[in-house]
Design an enzyme around this catalytic site. Structure first.
Site, PDB file in Angstrom:
ATOM      1  N   ASP A   8     -69.818   2.867   2.459  1.00 52.91           N
ATOM      2  CA  ASP A   8     -70.689   1.747   3.649  1.00 52.91           C
ATOM      3  C   ASP A   8     -71.485   2.510   4.859  1.00 52.91           C
ATOM      4  O   ASP A   8     -70.767   2.800   6.005  1.00 52.91           O
ATOM      5  CB  ASP A   8     -69.050   0.715   4.149  1.00 52.91           C
ATOM      6  CG  ASP A   8     -70.237  -0.745   4.236  1.00 52.91           C
ATOM      7  OD1 ASP A   8     -72.396  -0.412   4.620  1.00 52.91           O
ATOM      8  OD2 ASP A   8     -69.855  -2.105   4.987  1.00 52.91           O
ATOM      9  N   ASP A 103     -77.211  -0.317   1.062  1.00 52.85           N
ATOM     10  CA  ASP A 103     -76.553   0.612   2.168  1.00 52.85           C
ATOM     11  C   ASP A 103     -74.748   1.086   1.567  1.00 52.85           C
ATOM     12  O   ASP A 103     -73.894   1.252   2.595  1.00 52.85           O
ATOM     13  CB  ASP A 103     -76.422  -0.160   3.643  1.00 52.85           C
ATOM     14  CG  ASP A 103     -76.154  -1.582   3.706  1.00 52.85           C
ATOM     15  OD1 ASP A 103     -76.242  -1.968   2.038  1.00 52.85           O
ATOM     16  OD2 ASP A 103     -76.336  -2.334   4.761  1.00 52.85           O
ATOM     17  N   GLU A 104     -74.571   0.603   0.731  1.00 48.50           N
ATOM     18  CA  GLU A 104     -73.464   0.408   0.049  1.00 48.50           C
ATOM     19  C   GLU A 104     -73.112   0.914  -0.860  1.00 48.50           C
ATOM     20  O   GLU A 104     -74.033   0.688  -2.464  1.00 48.50           O
ATOM     21  CB  GLU A 104     -73.210  -1.210   0.203  1.00 48.50           C
ATOM     22  CG  GLU A 104     -71.474  -1.455   0.192  1.00 48.50           C
ATOM     23  CD  GLU A 104     -70.565  -2.633  -0.129  1.00 48.50           C
ATOM     24  OE1 GLU A 104     -70.356  -3.454  -0.171  1.00 48.50           O
ATOM     25  OE2 GLU A 104     -72.540  -3.871   0.764  1.00 48.50           O
TER      26      GLU A 104
END
Length: 349
Positions: A8, A103-104
Site C-alpha cells: 500500500d 496504489d494498492e
C-alpha cells in the site's frame, strides 16, 4: 502455506505531488477537487490528517478543519504512470498480482524463487526499490492470507513492514479488535460490542450458528476471520463490475425520511472508493439496494442518472416505495464500464 504480500503506497497522490514539488513537503496538503464545485479529498498528507482531514471528505469540510490546507488538483496521468512502474517492479518477483487500485495490490509469492522464497525479504526489496527508483514510500504486510496481509500493511504505516508468520496467526488474531475485520463497519462493531464482543477472542467464544443467526451469511465470514482463516486467492484477472457501499443498521429504519438521512455518509464513502479506481474503469449506472426488515430486498439502477445526492435520493425513494416498510440495510453503488486501460480520467465530484 501461502505467502501473501499486501503493498500500500503511503498517501500516494500527495506523495507524488511532494516528490515533484519539494516546496510542498512537510505541509498540510490535499489532492482533490475544488471546494467551490463540491470537490472531495482524493488523498492528503499526514500533516493534513493530523487536523482530521481524510480521503473522501468534502473539500469544504477539510478547509474548515485546516484553514491553511494546500489544495492541489490531481494529475491522474502521473499517478497512473507511476502505478505502472510500481507494478513492473512487482513483476520482477511474481506474476500473481491482484491490483486493488492505483496504489494498492496483493502479491502471491508462494512459488517465487527470489531470496530463497522469503516473502519478508521480497517485501523488503520491493520497498527499497520503490524508494530508490521512484522516490516515494510504500508499506507492506506479509502473512499467510489476504485478510492478514492487508491488516499487516497498515500496522506500521507509513513506510513500514510488518510480518505475521503462520505460527503467530492464532495469537495475533485473538487480540485483534473486531473493528479491524474486513466488512465490519462502525454499525456492526457497535452491534457486536453490545453483545459483549470486542475482540476476535470474544468472537471465538460463541458458536458459528449464533453468528449466522445474528448476521446471516456474514456470520460465517466473521467466524472464519476470527480464526485467521481466509481462503480467497490472489485473483490475477479479477475485474470489477461495480463499486458499492452497504450499511446494515442495528435498528431498522422506520420510514423513508430515516433512510434519506443515512445517504450523505454512504455517498461520501462511495466517493472515496471511486477515487481509488485506476484508469481502466469509468463509472456508469448508479444504483441503490434496500433490504427490508423481513429480509426481502430490491435493487434499482438508472441509466443516465447522475451520481449526485439528489439522484440517489430519487432512486432511494423509488426503491423504498416497492416495499414501504422498515429497512434493515441500505446500499449505494455504481456499475462500471471496463475500459481496459483507456486513458479516461475519473471525475472528482
Amino acid at each position: 502455506m501461502r505467502k501473501i504480500i499486501h503493498i500500500d503506497c503511503d498517501c500516494f497522490y500527495a506523495a507524488l505531488e511532494m516528490r515533484d514539488d519539494p516546496s510542498l513537503r512537510g505541509k498540510a496538503l490535499a489532492v482533490g477537487g475544488s471546494p467551490d464545485k463540491r470537490g472531495v479529498v482524493a488523498t492528503c498528507s499526514y500533516e493534513a490528517r493530523a487536523y482530521g482531514v481524510r480521503s473522501a471528505m468534502a473539500m469544504r469540510t477539510a478547509l474548515k478543519l485546516c484553514p491553511d490546507l494546500l489544495v492541489v488538483r490531481p494529475r491522474f496521468d502521473v499517478y497512473r504512470a507511476v502505478s505502472k512502474q510500481i507494478h513492473a517492479i512487482f513483476r520482477d518477483y511474481t506474476e500473481l498480482i491482484e491490483p486493488l487500485s492505483l496504489d494498492e495490490a496483493y502479491l502471491d509469492v508462494s512459488a517465487s524463487p527470489h531470496f530463497a522464497g522469503s516473502a519478508t525479504r521480497i517485501a523488503q526489496d520491493i520497498r527499497r526499490r520503490v524508494a530508490e527508483e521512484l522516490r516515494i514510500t510504500v508499506s507492506a504486510g506479509v502473512a499467510p492470507n489476504k485478510f492478514l496481509a492487508k491488516i499487516a500493511s497498515d500496522w506500521r504505516k507509513p513506510d513500514g513492514l510488518f510480518v505475521i508468520t503462520p505460527e503467530q496467526v492464532d495469537g495475533f488474531v485473538a487480540e485483534l479488535p473486531v473493528a479491524k475485520l474486513h466488512g465490519v463497519g462502525k454499525v456492526t462493531a457497535e452491534r457486536l460490542a453490545r453483545m459483549g464482543i470486542r475482540t476476535c477472542a470474544d468472537l471465538r467464544q460463541g458458536s458459528k450458528l449464533s453468528l449466522v443467526r445474528e448476521f446471516g451469511s456474514f456470520g460465517e465470514r466473521l467466524w472464519s476471520l476470527a480464526h485467521g482463516v481466509d481462503e480467497r486467492p490472489v485473483e490475477v484477472d479479477s475485474r470489477r463490475q461495480s463499486v458499492s457501499v452497504e450499511c446494515t443498521f442495528d435498528r431498522d429504519l422506520p420510514d423513508l425520511a430515516a433512510c434519506l438521512e443515512e445517504l450523505p455518509a454512504l455517498l461520501e464513502e462511495l466517493d472515496g472508493r471511486l477515487l481509488r479506481l485506476d484508469g481502466s474503469y469509468r463509472p456508469d449506472k448508479p444504483f441503490v439496494k434496500l433490504k427490508f426488515h423481513d429480509f426481502t430486498q430490491t435493487t434499482l439502477e438508472q441509466a443516465g442518472a447522475g451520481r449526485d445526492l439528489d439522484s440517489y435520493r430519487q432512486m432511494l425513494g423509488q426503491a423504498f416505495a416497492r416495499g414501504s416498510r422498515p429497512v434493515r440495510l441500505i446500499g449505494v453503488g455504481v456499475r462500471l464500464l471496463d475500459l481496459q486501460g483507456a486513458h479516461e480520467q475519473l471525475r472528482l465530484f
